[in-house]
Design an enzyme around this catalytic site. Structure first.
Site, PDB file in Angstrom:
ATOM      1  N   ARG A 169      11.423   4.284   5.287  1.00 36.74           N
ATOM      2  CA  ARG A 169      11.257   4.527   6.723  1.00 36.74           C
ATOM      3  C   ARG A 169      12.078   3.535   7.540  1.00 36.74           C
ATOM      4  O   ARG A 169      12.588   3.862   8.612  1.00 36.74           O
ATOM      5  CB  ARG A 169       9.768   4.438   7.098  1.00 36.74           C
ATOM      6  CG  ARG A 169       9.472   4.930   8.485  1.00 36.74           C
ATOM      7  CD  ARG A 169       8.023   5.299   8.655  1.00 36.74           C
ATOM      8  NE  ARG A 169       7.152   4.137   8.718  1.00 36.74           N
ATOM      9  CZ  ARG A 169       5.823   4.188   8.691  1.00 36.74           C
ATOM     10  NH1 ARG A 169       5.214   5.358   8.583  1.00 36.74           N
ATOM     11  NH2 ARG A 169       5.087   3.107   8.763  1.00 36.74           N
ATOM     12  N   ASN A 229       0.806  -1.229   0.000  1.00 36.77           N
ATOM     13  CA  ASN A 229       0.000   0.000   0.000  1.00 36.77           C
ATOM     14  C   ASN A 229       0.839   1.279   0.000  1.00 36.77           C
ATOM     15  O   ASN A 229       0.407   2.316  -0.498  1.00 36.77           O
ATOM     16  CB  ASN A 229      -1.025  -0.002   1.150  1.00 36.77           C
ATOM     17  CG  ASN A 229      -0.383  -0.108   2.518  1.00 36.77           C
ATOM     18  OD1 ASN A 229       0.751  -0.534   2.656  1.00 36.77           O
ATOM     19  ND2 ASN A 229      -1.122   0.278   3.540  1.00 36.77           N
ATOM     20  N   LYS A 286      12.528  -7.466   1.270  1.00 33.78           N
ATOM     21  CA  LYS A 286      11.584  -8.338   0.570  1.00 33.78           C
ATOM     22  C   LYS A 286      10.320  -7.524   0.355  1.00 33.78           C
ATOM     23  O   LYS A 286       9.489  -7.393   1.254  1.00 33.78           O
ATOM     24  CB  LYS A 286      11.301  -9.587   1.408  1.00 33.78           C
ATOM     25  CG  LYS A 286      10.843 -10.826   0.603  1.00 33.78           C
ATOM     26  CD  LYS A 286       9.536 -10.665  -0.127  1.00 33.78           C
ATOM     27  CE  LYS A 286       8.339 -10.772   0.789  1.00 33.78           C
ATOM     28  NZ  LYS A 286       7.047 -10.583   0.051  1.00 33.78           N
ATOM     29  N   PRO A 287      10.160  -6.916  -0.853  1.00 32.46           N
ATOM     30  CA  PRO A 287       8.973  -6.092  -1.091  1.00 32.46           C
ATOM     31  C   PRO A 287       7.737  -6.967  -1.303  1.00 32.46           C
ATOM     32  O   PRO A 287       7.853  -8.163  -1.600  1.00 32.46           O
ATOM     33  CB  PRO A 287       9.327  -5.329  -2.369  1.00 32.46           C
ATOM     34  CG  PRO A 287      10.275  -6.229  -3.098  1.00 32.46           C
ATOM     35  CD  PRO A 287      11.041  -6.985  -2.030  1.00 32.46           C
ATOM     36  N   ALA A 288       6.568  -6.360  -1.164  1.00 33.78           N
ATOM     37  CA  ALA A 288       5.318  -7.088  -1.438  1.00 33.78           C
ATOM     38  C   ALA A 288       5.328  -7.607  -2.868  1.00 33.78           C
ATOM     39  O   ALA A 288       5.827  -6.937  -3.780  1.00 33.78           O
ATOM     40  CB  ALA A 288       4.127  -6.162  -1.224  1.00 33.78           C
ATOM     41  N   CYS A 298      -3.009   1.463   6.808  1.00 37.02           N
ATOM     42  CA  CYS A 298      -3.137   0.844   8.139  1.00 37.02           C
ATOM     43  C   CYS A 298      -3.622   1.834   9.185  1.00 37.02           C
ATOM     44  O   CYS A 298      -4.127   1.430  10.228  1.00 37.02           O
ATOM     45  CB  CYS A 298      -1.816   0.223   8.553  1.00 37.02           C
ATOM     46  SG  CYS A 298      -0.399   1.214   8.146  1.00 37.02           S
ATOM     47  N   THR A 333       0.040 -12.218   9.730  1.00 39.26           N
ATOM     48  CA  THR A 333       1.364 -12.524   9.179  1.00 39.26           C
ATOM     49  C   THR A 333       2.456 -12.154  10.179  1.00 39.26           C
ATOM     50  O   THR A 333       3.439 -12.883  10.340  1.00 39.26           O
ATOM     51  CB  THR A 333       1.590 -11.769   7.855  1.00 39.26           C
ATOM     52  OG1 THR A 333       0.557 -12.142   6.937  1.00 39.26           O
ATOM     53  CG2 THR A 333       2.945 -12.090   7.252  1.00 39.26           C
ATOM     54  N   GLY A 334       2.283 -11.036  10.880  1.00 37.54           N
ATOM     55  CA  GLY A 334       3.256 -10.620  11.891  1.00 37.54           C
ATOM     56  C   GLY A 334       3.452 -11.675  12.957  1.00 37.54           C
ATOM     57  O   GLY A 334       4.591 -11.930  13.394  1.00 37.54           O
ATOM     58  N   GLU A 347       4.929  -3.389  12.523  1.00 37.98           N
ATOM     59  CA  GLU A 347       3.853  -2.390  12.380  1.00 37.98           C
ATOM     60  C   GLU A 347       2.711  -3.123  11.704  1.00 37.98           C
ATOM     61  O   GLU A 347       2.751  -3.384  10.507  1.00 37.98           O
ATOM     62  CB  GLU A 347       4.356  -1.192  11.559  1.00 37.98           C
ATOM     63  CG  GLU A 347       3.431   0.004  11.651  1.00 37.98           C
ATOM     64  CD  GLU A 347       2.565   0.148  10.413  1.00 37.98           C
ATOM     65  OE1 GLU A 347       1.383  -0.269  10.496  1.00 37.98           O
ATOM     66  OE2 GLU A 347       3.049   0.661   9.402  1.00 37.98           O
ATOM     67  N   GLU A 404       8.811   3.740  14.328  1.00 37.45           N
ATOM     68  CA  GLU A 404       9.566   4.097  13.126  1.00 37.45           C
ATOM     69  C   GLU A 404       9.533   5.601  12.922  1.00 37.45           C
ATOM     70  O   GLU A 404       8.609   6.279  13.375  1.00 37.45           O
ATOM     71  CB  GLU A 404       8.984   3.381  11.907  1.00 37.45           C
ATOM     72  CG  GLU A 404       9.168   1.881  11.979  1.00 37.45           C
ATOM     73  CD  GLU A 404       8.687   1.158  10.738  1.00 37.45           C
ATOM     74  OE1 GLU A 404       9.226   0.071  10.464  1.00 37.45           O
ATOM     75  OE2 GLU A 404       7.777   1.649  10.043  1.00 37.45           O
TER      76      GLU A 404
END
Length: 439
Positions: free
Chosen positions: A117, A109, A132-134, A244, A192-193, A210, A419
């Site tokens: 960041r 997103n 590791k990008p989406a 988010c 997932t976290g 986050e 962050e």
């Protein structure tokens, strides 16, 4: 047996010593300047990848670049301490050192800002990173890599590992379990976290998370309704509700409830335009995929079946399968799905409440707490509510709170750590105590 060394930023020649803080600062600053020089092209990549309107994508690039600028400056302010010792022949020193290799796992997103960041702080501290990008948005990460090379960031310091949706769980597990990785930083869903946290526990890695939010937006009777409507529009419908920190539940006090709903509906119909992200008029692009659209439909159908009313919107847009009309629901209760879980789409459900205590109880009933917003002109109420809301970030008479200077993060199941801000670099530093004796 010999343990592999956790790598930190090498000097230009590639041997084991570190780049100085000034060298790190200069290169991060150059990376920022290159982002600014290429901002239009980087914004077009975001719009092409995730569909957000070009104006929003341009805003994200400015926000994204600002983290490199900020942490370029923070790189030279990693201060240790000298602590007075109780024994005359001792000195107590505190050093701050980079944790080592940081694995950075980012969402679709904000495909640029969620990288800088984290990476800005990590590189400022002296760490190396594996990003590791989406799977939906790898191009923004690769474009940043190209500019990092041009900025003189040494080879092997900023690494990108794109992968398919099918391979994502396996790649995430490797990053979280490999003993060479010292730190995991993840932005994404709470579910997932939790999986990544379990993987990271095996080697007791430092972790920043986050995770999902469920932001309340409370409008009290004393509020300036026009400002509340403007804040609601900005908070809820930015990126078509796919952020988010965007509002997921509107709580409006009974005295101004009808007036707020009426003005909010008119503002939605007047100011929001669904279309291609490359169309200058567009404020609402497509959702990321059909699964996201189906979730919005499910939440609306559930609410309507329990007595909620569709004030405006409520269905897929004629433009195509991933487009959805900005939607406003009234007569919403806390038993409906849309008030129990994060929608991540352009749906605004409004709950009517009577007392301040009732609003706080509803707001705090969630097991997550990332952002929260409220509108009030009563100073005493502002203090009370700001302190009582169980969230990491509070917007008081403001619908957008993110900035590079501010600590970003949540409480409860919304995550761990912060962050951005002066606190963000601490997530990538270890504190070492040195006792210097025999003096």
């Amino acid at each position: 047996e010999a343990r592999p060394r956790r790598r930190v930023l090498p000097a230009g020649g590639g041997h084991g010593s570190l780049l100085s803080s000034q060298e790190r600062s200069v290169r991060l600053r150059r990376w920022y300047e290159l982002m600014m020089e290429n901002k239009d092209e980087l914004a077009r990549i975001i719009t092409a990848e995730n569909g957000k309107p070009l104006k929003e994508a341009q805003g994200e690039i400015l926000y994204s670049a600002s983290f490199l600028e900020w942490f370029a400056e923070e790189a030279r302010r990693v201060y240790g301490d000298v602590i007075p010792a109780s024994a005359k022949d001792r000195r107590i020193l505190v050093l701050k050192q980079p944790v080592g290799v940081a694995a950075i796992i980012t969402p679709w997103n904000f495909p640029s800002a969620m990288i800088t960041r984290k990476v800005g702080a990590a590189l400022a501290a002296g760490c190396t990173v594996v990003v590791k990008p989406a799977e939906d948005t790898p191009l923004s990460a690769l474009a940043l890599g190209e500019l990092a090379n041009q900025a003189g960031i040494p080879a092997g310091v900023y690494n990108v590992v794109p992968c398919s949706r099918q391979q994502t769980p396996a790649v995430g597990e490797v990053l979280c379990t490999d003993p060479l990785v010292a730190k995991i930083s993840f932005t994404g869903s709470t579910a997932t976290g939790k999986i990544l946290l379990k993987h990271a526990a095996g080697t007791v890695k430092r972790v920043s998370m986050e995770l999902g939010g469920h932001a309340p937006f409370i409008v009290f009777d004393s509020a300036n309704v026009d400002r509340a409507v403007a804040g609601a529009l900005a908070s809820k419908y930015r990126n078509s509700g796919q952020t988010c920190v965007c509002t997921n539940r509107f709580l409006v006090q009974k005295g101004i409830h009808d007036k707020f709903v009426e003005k909010f509906a008119k503002a939605i119909e007047r100011e929001l335009h669904v279309g291609s992200g490359f169309d200058a008029k567009t404020t609402q692009g497509p959702l990321i995929n059909e699964k996201a659209v189906e979730k919005v439909e499910r939440h609306i159908n559930d609410a309507v079946s329990q007595g909620a009313s569709v004030v405006t919107g409520g269905k897929r847009h004629s433009l195509g399968k991933n487009f959805f009309e900005p939607t406003l629901l009234s007569n919403v209760t806390t038993k409906m799905l849309c008030t129990q879980e994060e929608t991540f789409g352009p749906l605004a459900p409004v709950i009517k409440f009577e007392t301040e205590a009732e609003a706080i109880a509803i707001a705090n009933a969630a097991n997550v707490g990332l952002a929260g917003y409220f509108y009030s002109q009563d100073p005493a109420q502002i203090w009370r509510v700001a302190e009582q809301l169980e969230v990491g970030m509070v917007g008081v008479n403001e619908g957008i709170v993110s900035s590079v200077e501010s600590p970003f993060g949540g409480v409860k199941q919304s995550g761990l750590g912060r962050e951005g801000s002066k606190y963000g670099i601490d997530e990538y530093l270890e504190i070492k105590y040195v006792c210097f004796g025999g003096l």
